[in-house]
Design a protein around this motif. Structure first.
Motif, PDB file in Angstrom:
ATOM      1  N   THR A 160       5.639   4.332  -4.961  1.00 33.28           N
ATOM      2  CA  THR A 160       5.805   4.350  -6.403  1.00 33.28           C
ATOM      3  C   THR A 160       5.841   5.766  -6.956  1.00 33.28           C
ATOM      4  OG1 THR A 160       4.626   2.245  -6.579  1.00 33.28           O
ATOM      5  CG2 THR A 160       4.849   3.533  -8.594  1.00 33.28           C
TER       6      THR A 160
ATOM      7  N   GLN B 224       2.856  -3.010  -9.965  1.00 32.82           N
ATOM      8  CA  GLN B 224       3.310  -2.265  -8.801  1.00 32.82           C
ATOM      9  C   GLN B 224       4.806  -2.468  -8.578  1.00 32.82           C
ATOM     10  OE1 GLN B 224       3.247   0.150  -5.401  1.00 32.82           O
ATOM     11  NE2 GLN B 224       1.769  -0.051  -7.062  1.00 32.82           N
TER      12      GLN B 224
ATOM     13  N   ARG C 127       7.776   0.404  -8.558  1.00 33.18           N
ATOM     14  CA  ARG C 127       8.683   0.613  -7.421  1.00 33.18           C
ATOM     15  C   ARG C 127      10.140   0.478  -7.841  1.00 33.18           C
ATOM     16  NH1 ARG C 127       6.065  -1.662  -1.788  1.00 33.18           N
ATOM     17  NH2 ARG C 127       3.921  -0.982  -2.171  1.00 33.18           N
TER      18      ARG C 127
END
Length: 437
Positions: free
Chosen positions: A89, A192, A196
């Protein structure tokens, strides 16, 4: 308690032995946040302990001596140490953060060139001009959300400075992606995934510019980040592959956008400590920098850093086998009561007394930023934040009722409301560009 700069670092004794605890610490860290590891250490009466994280044996540590060990490249390495949820990330797969030894030094030199003092000064001047333009616009608006404005101003400035020719309006979705990478590096689940996906889009966007420069369709200035990264060659004389070059370009842009988190924390500090809000507008550079450094020390941002044992070694009688995970608690080190007087009090005066040790003050990591793993963009962050704090101190504004809290278990934490301001008024003299006065 004595001031941290006068504290004598004692020679470790048997009392400094590292205790072992049972159970995995991951859930506790996610649930309780920034103060969890240092809290466990206080319970244990130690500045380090061994437990588990993500199921693996790990040594958790904080404080001056721990930071010094953490940046001992003879004992610890970075390759393979960064957890995937952060690497995929925030940093990217093949970037400087995961390199060691000569490969790291060679790549680090590229970033040192990009962030040379003269170039940092150019970015600071550009950012200052954009803040002036933004603030003039704020006086005509009913309310302003500082976090959103900061992402726009800092993001636009760093993209122009880096050599990216995209028009400001076309930049907006890319700036949102840069902010999303930062905002979600410690998230799980949907957050998350959002981070990403933002990283993937940003990589594709940056890769287009790298390829355009290499194909001579675009010719940015030779000192710009885009030019330097596109033409950088590794130790074997090969150009970085396009993806890695794109990720490193993002790793110049993203940290600058991340200064927006500190901008809001600085506004929060000046609001909750109004004596500083009035003092900053007329203070000298050293005083403003002390305020900025205390913001970076006091407020939670990066929680920890990871490394792995390069080889078998012993520290304080504790055995570190090769491959053992080591976690440095950044927040705990910056709030270490053995090094900082009243660590949970906001007090910029502590930075006016004398400079802190490179292993006591670690908001961007410890040690030498020129040769070690300390972030090379730390000076850039401090300069941009100093300029921004001065601009905010020049204006009068109202802070309406809102949620000015920030969570201890959100990585990274930030002001929930984004710091809303209304009735912005800028003194007439401050509105006039200095060159026309």
């Amino acid at each position: 308690m004595t001031d941290h700069t006068r504290h004598v670092h004692p020679t470790p004794t048997d009392a400094d032995a590292i205790p072992r605890v049972s159970g995995d610490q991951t859930l506790g860290l996610l649930r309780h946040g920034y103060g969890y590891l240092s809290g466990r250490m206080r319970e244990l009466g130690a500045d380090a302990f061994e437990g588990r994280m993500f199921g693996s044996r790990t040594v958790f540590m904080a404080g001056h001596d721990a930071a010094r060990l953490f940046y001992d490249d003879d004992k610890l390495k970075r390759a393979g140490a960064v957890p995937s949820l952060i690497r995929l990330t925030l940093f990217g797969k093949r970037t400087v953060h995961a390199l060691d030894d000569s490969e790291h030094q060679h790549r680090k030199a590229m970033f040192n060139r990009i962030t040379a003092p003269a170039r940092v000064a150019e970015l600071a001047d550009l950012t200052d001009r954009l803040w002036r333009e933004a603030i003039a616009d704020w006086t005509r608006r009913s309310q302003v959300r500082l976090f959103r404005e900061s992402v726009r101003v800092l993001g636009t400035a760093v993209c122009r400075w880096a050599g990216i020719p995209t028009r400001d309006r076309e930049l907006e979705p890319h700036l949102r992606d840069l902010a999303a990478m930062v905002d979600n590096f410690g998230a799980v689940g949907f957050g998350q995934l959002r981070g990403r996906l933002a990283r993937r889009r940003a990589n594709r966007w940056a890769a287009n510019y790298i390829e355009a420069v290499r194909g001579e369709l675009l010719r940015p200035g030779e000192k710009t980040a885009l030019h330097v990264i596109a033409h950088h060659r590794d130790g074997d004389g090969h150009l970085l592959d396009t993806r890695t070059a794109a990720e490193e370009l993002i790793n110049v842009l993203r940290p600058t956008v991340a200064v927006s988190w500190f901008v809001c924390f600085a506004a929060h500090a000046s609001h909750t400590h109004p004596q500083w809000r009035h003092r900053l507008a007329s203070s000298d550079d050293d005083t403003v920098r002390a305020f900025v450094d205390e913001v970076r020390r006091f407020y939670p941002f990066a929680p920890l850093l990871a490394a792995k044992a390069r080889r078998d070694f012993s520290w304080r009688g504790h055995e570190f086998p090769s491959g053992r995970w080591v976690i440095l608690d950044l927040y705990g080190t910056d709030h270490d009561p053995d090094r900082w007087r009243d660590p949970d009090a906001f007090d910029p005066h502590r930075f006016l007394e004398s400079p802190p040790d490179a292993y006591d003050f670690v908001p961007h990591g410890g040690g030498d930023s020129q040769t070690g793993h300390r972030c090379p963009g730390e000076d850039l962050t401090a300069v941009l934040l100093t300029r921004t704090v001065r601009r905010l101190a020049e204006i009068d504004y109202h802070v309406p009722t809102q949620d000015l809290g920030y969570s201890a278990n959100r990585f990274p934490s930030r002001i929930r409301s984004g710091f809303v301001m209304t009735n912005v008024v800028k003194p007439r003299d401050a509105l006039t560009p200095p060159e026309t006065r």
